[in-house]
Design a protein around this motif. Sequence first.
Motif, mmCIF file in Angstrom:
data_model
loop_
_atom_site.group_PDB
_atom_site.id
_atom_site.type_symbol
_atom_site.label_atom_id
_atom_site.label_comp_id
_atom_site.label_asym_id
_atom_site.label_seq_id
_atom_site.Cartn_x
_atom_site.Cartn_y
_atom_site.Cartn_z
ATOM 1 N N PRO A 212 1.140 -1.482 -0.479
ATOM 2 C CA PRO A 212 0.133 0.262 0.176
ATOM 3 C C PRO A 212 0.989 1.216 0.030
ATOM 4 C CG PRO A 212 -0.130 -0.818 2.668
ATOM 5 C CD PRO A 212 0.893 -2.127 1.447
ATOM 6 N N MET A 213 0.927 2.052 -1.328
ATOM 7 C CA MET A 213 1.981 3.306 -1.095
ATOM 8 C C MET A 213 1.273 4.575 -0.552
ATOM 9 S SD MET A 213 2.570 3.602 -5.021
ATOM 10 C CE MET A 213 3.922 3.704 -4.516
ATOM 11 N N ALA A 214 -0.024 4.482 -1.053
ATOM 12 C CA ALA A 214 -0.349 5.864 -0.842
ATOM 13 C C ALA A 214 -2.027 6.116 -0.312
ATOM 14 C CB ALA A 214 -0.254 6.740 -1.878
ATOM 15 N N HIS A 215 -2.422 6.663 0.483
ATOM 16 C CA HIS A 215 -4.079 6.697 0.893
ATOM 17 C C HIS A 215 -4.573 7.766 0.449
ATOM 18 C CE1 HIS A 215 -3.499 3.320 3.334
ATOM 19 N NE2 HIS A 215 -2.318 3.226 4.151
ATOM 20 N N ILE A 216 -6.024 7.984 0.030
ATOM 21 C CA ILE A 216 -6.580 9.321 -0.285
ATOM 22 C C ILE A 216 -7.651 9.425 0.154
ATOM 23 C CG2 ILE A 216 -6.765 10.742 -2.234
ATOM 24 C CD1 ILE A 216 -5.916 8.102 -3.960
ATOM 25 N N SER A 217 -8.099 10.217 0.997
ATOM 26 C CA SER A 217 -9.543 9.993 0.981
ATOM 27 C C SER A 217 -10.162 11.656 1.157
ATOM 28 C CB SER A 217 -9.467 9.828 2.680
ATOM 29 O OG SER A 217 -8.205 11.754 2.985
ATOM 30 N N TYR A 218 -11.465 11.493 1.009
ATOM 31 C CA TYR A 218 -12.565 13.298 0.042
ATOM 32 C C TYR A 218 -12.994 12.991 1.306
ATOM 33 C CZ TYR A 218 -10.720 12.175 -4.407
ATOM 34 O OH TYR A 218 -9.841 12.184 -5.562
ATOM 35 N N GLU A 219 -13.646 14.439 1.310
ATOM 36 C CA GLU A 219 -14.011 14.923 2.901
ATOM 37 C C GLU A 219 -15.495 16.140 1.758
ATOM 38 O OE1 GLU A 219 -12.012 13.652 6.700
ATOM 39 O OE2 GLU A 219 -11.781 15.758 5.861
ATOM 40 N N ARG A 229 -15.028 19.658 -2.938
ATOM 41 C CA ARG A 229 -14.193 18.819 -2.073
ATOM 42 C C ARG A 229 -13.330 18.894 -1.237
ATOM 43 N NH1 ARG A 229 -15.905 13.583 -6.227
ATOM 44 N NH2 ARG A 229 -13.685 14.324 -7.598
ATOM 45 N N ARG A 230 -13.080 18.258 -0.349
ATOM 46 C CA ARG A 230 -11.311 18.543 0.584
ATOM 47 C C ARG A 230 -10.608 16.820 -0.207
ATOM 48 N NH1 ARG A 230 -10.943 20.185 6.030
ATOM 49 N NH2 ARG A 230 -12.222 19.025 7.130
ATOM 50 N N MET A 231 -9.824 17.253 -0.649
ATOM 51 C CA MET A 231 -8.968 16.197 -0.890
ATOM 52 C C MET A 231 -7.785 15.435 0.057
ATOM 53 S SD MET A 231 -8.639 15.586 -4.544
ATOM 54 C CE MET A 231 -7.918 14.200 -4.985
ATOM 55 N N GLN A 232 -7.360 15.123 0.467
ATOM 56 C CA GLN A 232 -5.551 14.546 1.459
ATOM 57 C C GLN A 232 -4.909 12.798 0.301
ATOM 58 O OE1 GLN A 232 -5.547 15.465 5.040
ATOM 59 N NE2 GLN A 232 -4.256 13.484 5.609
ATOM 60 N N CYS A 233 -4.203 13.326 -0.117
ATOM 61 C CA CYS A 233 -3.335 12.072 -0.897
ATOM 62 C C CYS A 233 -2.126 11.888 0.461
ATOM 63 C CB CYS A 233 -2.624 12.194 -1.823
ATOM 64 S SG CYS A 233 -3.760 12.345 -2.718
ATOM 65 N N ASN A 234 -2.175 10.667 0.975
ATOM 66 C CA ASN A 234 -0.514 10.280 2.021
ATOM 67 C C ASN A 234 0.214 9.433 1.920
ATOM 68 O OD1 ASN A 234 -1.386 11.402 4.638
ATOM 69 N ND2 ASN A 234 -3.214 10.812 4.268
#
Lengths: 375, 148
Positions: A212-219, A229-234
């Motif tokens: 798992p190289m990245a996590h993406i979340s939408y709020e 929307r707000r995006m965040q990519c770890n």
Amino acid sequence: MAIKCIARLRSRRVVQDQLQTPNEVEAEGGCCWANLPQELLWEVLLMIEETESIWPQRKNVVACAGVCRSWRFIIQQIVKLPQLSGKLTFPISVKQPGPKDSLLQCFIKRNRSTQTYYLYLGLTNSLSDGGKFLLAARKCRRPTCTDYIISLQAEDFSKGTNTYAGRLRSNFLGTKFTVFDGQSPQAGAKMGKSRSSRLANLRQVSPSSNYPMAHISYELNLLGSRGPRRMQCNMNTIPATSIAPGGLDPTTQAELNPYQSTPTSFLSKSASMENSVSDQKNGGLVLINKAPRWHEQLQCWCLNFHGRVTIASVKNFQLVASPENEPGGPEHEKIILQFGKVGKDLFTMDYRYPISAFQAFAICLSSFETRIACE
Amino acid sequence: MLSSKNSALESKDNEIFEVEESIAIQSELIKTMATMVNSKAYVNERNQMGCWKQANYHVEQNNKIVDEELSDWESKFFEVDMDDLHELFMAANYLEIESLLNGVAKRVADIIKACMNVEVIRQTFGINNDFAAQQEEEIRKLNSWNHI
């Protein structure tokens, strides 16, 4: 000047002499290109690499790397990383960070009937050129989640092959995504003994052990579904310092092999979907979307896409590095990934260092999938 | 401007070439050897002829910096079979004639570019595939990415 000479005509047969010179050795068995001195071969291959810099001609560079071991060795030394040259050469280039100095322009074509997405490198400034194919993704809906299988082949999405690049998995609600990097058997002959025995075991590894190289979340933002929307990519495998001058590089040069599909990353520990919050503390880069501004006269949210996006859509976004708790510097102003609609099933995707084409593509796929703030 | 001095160079099959000094010194090797007594250039007759022809052309062009493309003259000059091209390459390397080396390298690069694929490159240059079978299979599979 005069060089002493002795005149005597002879036939052109080879004279055996104790003082063998390079030419005499060659003349014995006829010419042999396979024995061409390395420095001469180097000159030729260097010429090819320098003149065949754009696709489709660049395939000649890759062809040279497939001729034999010595040619491949030289090509690997000559071809520079995309972050330095801005050029994509081998399949592994899609998993190497993009150019440092500029955005690499690509585009995505969607085929709604087959639920397939195709990523191309743009060859000209026009959006109507054919482009160089990079990656394809196919949607697979499952009972509790949705997967996008990403492949180096346009029509082959099987997971056991060396063309499988990875996948994007969405949670049930379509609010959180994980990007998995596929592992595949390595073709490199230059690996050491202990590595090759470890690598042999990779062949039995199933796709579910993808990394798992990245996590993406939408709020939703404070305005709810009426606002962007707000995006965040770890990005687990990219050090946060990579965006600063002199910061850590995401890939290790020594580990690179053009026929491997996964470069070695700087972080080797895996994280589950719920651990995304702690990634920042572990040193992973966090990307967030640039907030659009409300345009009072046009009555819409606006971002400056510099002409690369022409149709308004909630899916359009620009990602920058999050300064988190520190005051933002100039490195947090740079657009690292930009995505937007230009046609009914045509989208532009522009990315740069420190993310790769594969990572950029996966993040864009999540934008297609998520239902946050879609009316 | 042209010197009237000629150098006499003996090839390894004992042919004698008379070459003008300004052309002979295109070869770094000859330039160095000029200080030595009884030295000989070990290049066979046919290719030495070729080398000096090219060096002559280069001097006539007033030693212009080489362009990206081969000139018409050079293109014709390098239209030889693969064996001869190889010998020319080796001779140019041995004699250290930079303009010739450059020209041959360009010609070889053009031949490679004209090959449609890896197999044709191997056939043209008589190079054996020395990859292990499994590596070869993986390379072949990933190489199909090139042509999409």
